[in-house]
Every structure is written in structure tokens, then in C-alpha cells.
Design a protein around this motif. Structure first.
Motif, PDB file in Angstrom:
ATOM      1  N   PHE A 182      39.800  60.857  54.471  1.00  0.00           N
ATOM      2  CA  PHE A 182      38.767  60.937  55.509  1.00  0.00           C
ATOM      3  C   PHE A 182      39.322  60.423  56.845  1.00  0.00           C
ATOM      4  N   LEU A 183      39.994  59.278  56.815  1.00  0.00           N
ATOM      5  CA  LEU A 183      40.533  58.683  58.040  1.00  0.00           C
ATOM      6  C   LEU A 183      41.674  59.512  58.620  1.00  0.00           C
ATOM      7  N   ILE A 184      42.526  60.046  57.747  1.00  0.00           N
ATOM      8  CA  ILE A 184      43.608  60.912  58.224  1.00  0.00           C
ATOM      9  C   ILE A 184      43.035  62.124  58.942  1.00  0.00           C
ATOM     10  N   GLY A 185      41.930  62.654  58.418  1.00  0.00           N
ATOM     11  CA  GLY A 185      41.263  63.787  59.059  1.00  0.00           C
ATOM     12  C   GLY A 185      40.733  63.460  60.442  1.00  0.00           C
ATOM     13  N   LYS A 186      40.515  62.174  60.712  1.00  0.00           N
ATOM     14  CA  LYS A 186      40.042  61.735  62.021  1.00  0.00           C
ATOM     15  C   LYS A 186      41.186  61.268  62.932  1.00  0.00           C
TER      16      LYS A 186
END
Length: 305
Positions: A21-25
Motif C-alpha cells: 500500500f505504501l509503495i503504491g503511494k
């Protein structure tokens, strides 16, 4: 330069979901793990033991943007004396050593988010918000010590947030997976009395809660991480059977649950026979926007998309 987030003990189901999720952001993710150091899928894994300061992982903390701590022995086990001790110490030691590492930083992270548990309320059918009376028993005592250690001292430059996480529902693993398997075998009936509450949430909403806790300066202290409308075990299993196209399934009476938990699942039966009726009062006060509050819609999303 991308902001670096440290996920301590983040190689499990919840940590892996948050990492992607964080990598996607656009964040850079480093996971502290008891496994070997490596790089995989743009994530760097750094070895640690969860209790001892070490130059290799400690230097990752300095200049990091935030820490999220998932560390702790799984409660999905039989509560022997040794397992109980490890459940407690794995949680307390990780909090202590991470706080020590933060205090040693020249440039400490701006937030430290701790994954906690709604088990602190014990087995209750009364509605519980963050200010409700706490329960009693082993699981409650673990949570009390855990939260006390986390908030024992404030970190001058690091905001502290603890999420008491409910029954997190996700895809291909986690708490939902064994229930899906049982339902496929026409064994998805009511567990015990079926009156125990399940304070559930979609993992996408949980990831957003972590994100807000990392980024939002108004998030501080303890939050119940759950949807506003818990359901009973009987209701939950009915919805799951409906979504999966299954009819009536035989219930699992309490004595059978005890026997099955100890003999076949090798876990504590109280995990299935107790529950909590919790609401996210503080998240609602912060106007948190849930994507999923309807259980049937949530199960359809997770099972069929």
C-alpha cells in the motif's frame, strides 16, 4: 527523495499488505525481520532480533519518516507458560528497543505507530469505545502492559499512535482465509453460542488508518481500528455462507470448539469463543472515511475481486 517507512516485524500478513500500500503511494519501505537481510519487490529486508540494538538496523531508523511496529509472537497458539512468556516479551522488548533507537537518532522519525489489539476489552457484548472499561484475563493483561510500555514516556520529536486492531479481513491469507476454507467444506456454521461479537474491518481501511496515523498530525494516542457496526459470530458466518453460495452448515458447539482447537488447530479455543463489541469513536471524530462498512459487500469484494 522518497520518504522511508520502517515496518518492524512487517513480514506477516498485515505488514506485507501495508508495505505494498505504501509503495503504491511512493514511499520507500524497509522491513525489520527475524529472517535474512535481502531485497525483494523493491522492499529492503533487514535482519533484527526484536530486542537488541544493532548498528545495521538502527542506522535505518535515523532519518526515516515513520516507524510502524507489528512485532509480536502470534496469539494463535496454545497458551503454555513458555508461549505466554514469549507473547508478552516479544511485544514489550520490541517497543523498548525501538524507542531506544529513536532516542539515539540525530534525525528521529516524525511518527511511531504501534499495532495493538481490541483484546484489551476482554470478552464483552457491551459497546466499547476508547474510553470504555478494560477487561480482565491473560490477553487483556498483555495488551495493558503493551500499551503502558508504548506510552510510558513521550518522544519529543516523534508523535505516538496506537491502533487497537479488530478482525482484519483481507485477501489470500489472514483471519478470513481459514473461515473461507471451512465454509467451502460446508463447515461454516455458528461457532459456540454465536453471540460473541466480531469487530471487523476491511484491510484497505486498515491500511488507510495506518497512513493517516503516519501522516496526520492530529492523530495521537489510542484509536480503535474497526468499523462502526460489529456483528455477532452467528451473523458473520451467515453472511459468509450467503456470499459463498452455501446453505445451512452445522454449528460447532462449544465443547467441539475446545476439542478441535487443542487437538487439531493447536490453538487457544478462547480466540474463537470470545469477542468484542467495539466502535471507532475517535476515528469517527476525526471524520475518517471508511470504504467498507457493510459486511456482505466487504466479503464479496475480498472473495470475488
Amino acid at each position: 527523495m522518497s520518504k522511508k517507512i520502517i515496518l518492524a516485524g512487517g513480514s506477516g500478513f498485515l505488514g506485507s499488505s501495508l508495505a505494498h500500500f505504501l509503495i503504491g503511494k511512493g514511499y520507500k519501505v524497509v522491513i525489520l525481520t527475524r529472517g535474512v537481510s535481502k531485497e525483494q519487490d523493491t522492499i529492503r529486508y533487514i535482519h533484527w532480533d526484536g530486542k537488541t540494538l544493532d548498528d545495521q538496523w538502527q542506522k535505518e531508523i535515523d532519518r526515516s519518516y515513520a516507524i510502524v511496529n507489528f512485532t509480536g509472537k502470534s496469539v494463535n497458539c496454545i497458551y503454555t507458560k513458555a508461549n505466554k512468556e514469549e507473547i508478552i516479551l516479544s511485544r514489550l522488548n520490541s517497543v523498548k528497543v525501538l524507542k531506544e533507537a529513536i532516542k539515539n537518532c540525530d534525525h528521529p522519525p516524525q511518527s511511531f505507530v504501534q499495532a495493538g489489539s481490541l483484546a484489551i476489552f476482554g470478552d464483552t457484548r457491551e459497546v466499547c469505545d476508547e474510553d470504555s472499561k478494560l477487561g480482565d484475563g491473560f490477553s487483556v493483561d498483555v495488551c495493558k502492559q503493551w500499551e503502558e510500555e508504548f506510552f510510558k514516556e513521550t518522544l519529543p520529536e516523534t508523535r505516538q499512535v496506537l491502533l487497537r486492531i479488530g478482525f482484519a479481513l483481507g485477501r489470500n491469507g489472514g483471519a478470513l482465509d481459514p473461515l473461507i476454507k471451512l465454509t467451502k467444506m460446508n463447515l461454516g456454521g455458528t461457532v459456540g453460542t454465536g453471540k460473541q461479537f466480531i469487530s471487523w474491518l476491511h484491510i484497505d481501511d486498515l491500511n488507510e488508518m495506518f497512513f493517516q496515523s503516519i501522516e496526520n498530525e492530529n492523530y495521537t494516542g489510542v484509536f480503535n481500528a474497526t468499523v462502526p457496526n460489529p456483528v455477532t459470530n452467528k451473523e458473520f458466518m451467515q453472511k459468509l455462507r450467503k456470499v459463498m453460495g452455501k446453505g445451512w452448515s452445522p454449528p460447532a458447539p462449544t465443547p467441539f470448539v475446545w476439542l478441535g482447537a487443542y487437538l487439531f488447530m493447536r490453538t487457544e479455543p478462547s480466540l474463537a469463543l470470545t469477542g468484542r463489541n467495539c466502535i471507532p469513536k475517535k476515528l469517527q471524530e476525526k471524520k475518517f472515511q471508511f470504504q467498507f462498512t457493510d459486511l456482505e459487500q466487504t466479503l464479496e469484494d475480498l472473495i470475488y475481486t
